[in-house]
Design an enzyme around this catalytic site. Structure first.
Site, mmCIF file in Angstrom:
data_model
loop_
_atom_site.group_PDB
_atom_site.id
_atom_site.type_symbol
_atom_site.label_atom_id
_atom_site.label_comp_id
_atom_site.label_asym_id
_atom_site.label_seq_id
_atom_site.Cartn_x
_atom_site.Cartn_y
_atom_site.Cartn_z
ATOM 1 N N LYS A 137 0.832 -1.206 0.000
ATOM 2 C CA LYS A 137 0.000 0.000 0.000
ATOM 3 C C LYS A 137 0.869 1.260 0.000
ATOM 4 C CE LYS A 137 -2.649 3.047 2.666
ATOM 5 N NZ LYS A 137 -2.651 3.600 4.011
ATOM 6 N N ASP A 190 -6.861 1.707 1.248
ATOM 7 C CA ASP A 190 -6.836 1.904 2.698
ATOM 8 C C ASP A 190 -8.173 1.448 3.283
ATOM 9 O OD1 ASP A 190 -8.661 3.888 2.042
ATOM 10 O OD2 ASP A 190 -7.703 5.439 3.258
#
Length: 218
Positions: A121, A139
């Site tokens: 991420k 997220d």
């Protein structure tokens, strides 16, 4: 609505709400963005934006960062949480950037994810926001909304990312992931959620999610 109509509705609504898209984390270059994203793990962007000026006043590049000790870094970033792991990561990745990348943040997923404390991420955010290379960082907001909108099964962030990349055109990924984050914060939060204000979920939401919401409100 067909799935394509749902996708189009999401894109059009978000473009209307967020024609200009602010970057949540304050930074001035790829290195400061990388550090800010690393610090944001399990910490709010608001808090990160209060701490990074204190850290960057002492070291806003890998050359200065390696001159600091891990403990010095840890003391500054403590309010962001997970400071033992994050401070070692910041110190360690700064060394690697100097040793292997001439002090520059690399522009590849493989090289970024090889850095300490940098996961997929974090690498995706840097690729997207620092280098404008298509990526879709997922997220908690994106994971939650993609499930609420019945665009993924919600089983894992990996699956959510795959579904997002499959459903949305690649050329809008970099803007869209930020638009969804802002929308999640402002209109479709995990707590204190008001469906009447959440036009997207109200229009295309997963039936079980809408049913559970109504049951909770009674």
């Amino acid at each position: 609505m067909t799935k394509q109509e749902k996708v189009d509705f999401v894109i059009n609504t978000l473009n209307t709400l967020y024609p200009q898209i602010p970057i949540p984390l304050d930074h001035k270059d790829p290195y400061t963005l990388l550090i800010a994203v690393l610090l944001s793990a399990q910490c709010t962007d608001v808090r990160v934006n209060k701490i990074t000026p204190l850290l960057f006043a002492k070291a806003d590049n890998p050359y200065d960062m390696v001159k600091m000790s891990v403990d010095e870094i840890k003391d500054i970033i403590r309010p962001c949480g997970l400071s033992p792991m994050k401070s070692k990561g910041i110190h360690g990745l700064s060394h690697i950037l100097l040793d292997k990348h001439d002090g520059e943040v690399p522009q590849s997923f493989e090289a970024l994810e090889a850095l300490p404390a940098v996961g997929h991420k974090t690498a995706s955010v840097v690729m997207s926001q620092a280098f404008d290379i298509p990526a879709f960082p997922v997220d908690t907001h994106i994971h939650r909304l993609m499930y609420r909108w019945s665009l993924t099964n919600g089983k894992s962030v990996t699956q959510t990312e795959k579904d997002a990349k499959r459903l949305f055109p690649e050329e809008i990924w970099n803007d869209l992931h930020l638009q969804i984050i802002w929308y999640g914060r402002e209109y479709s939060p995990a707590r204190g959620w008001d469906l009447d204000k959440d036009i997207i979920t109200k229009t295309i939401g997963r039936a079980s999610v809408l049913k559970a919401y109504e049951k909770l409100k009674k």
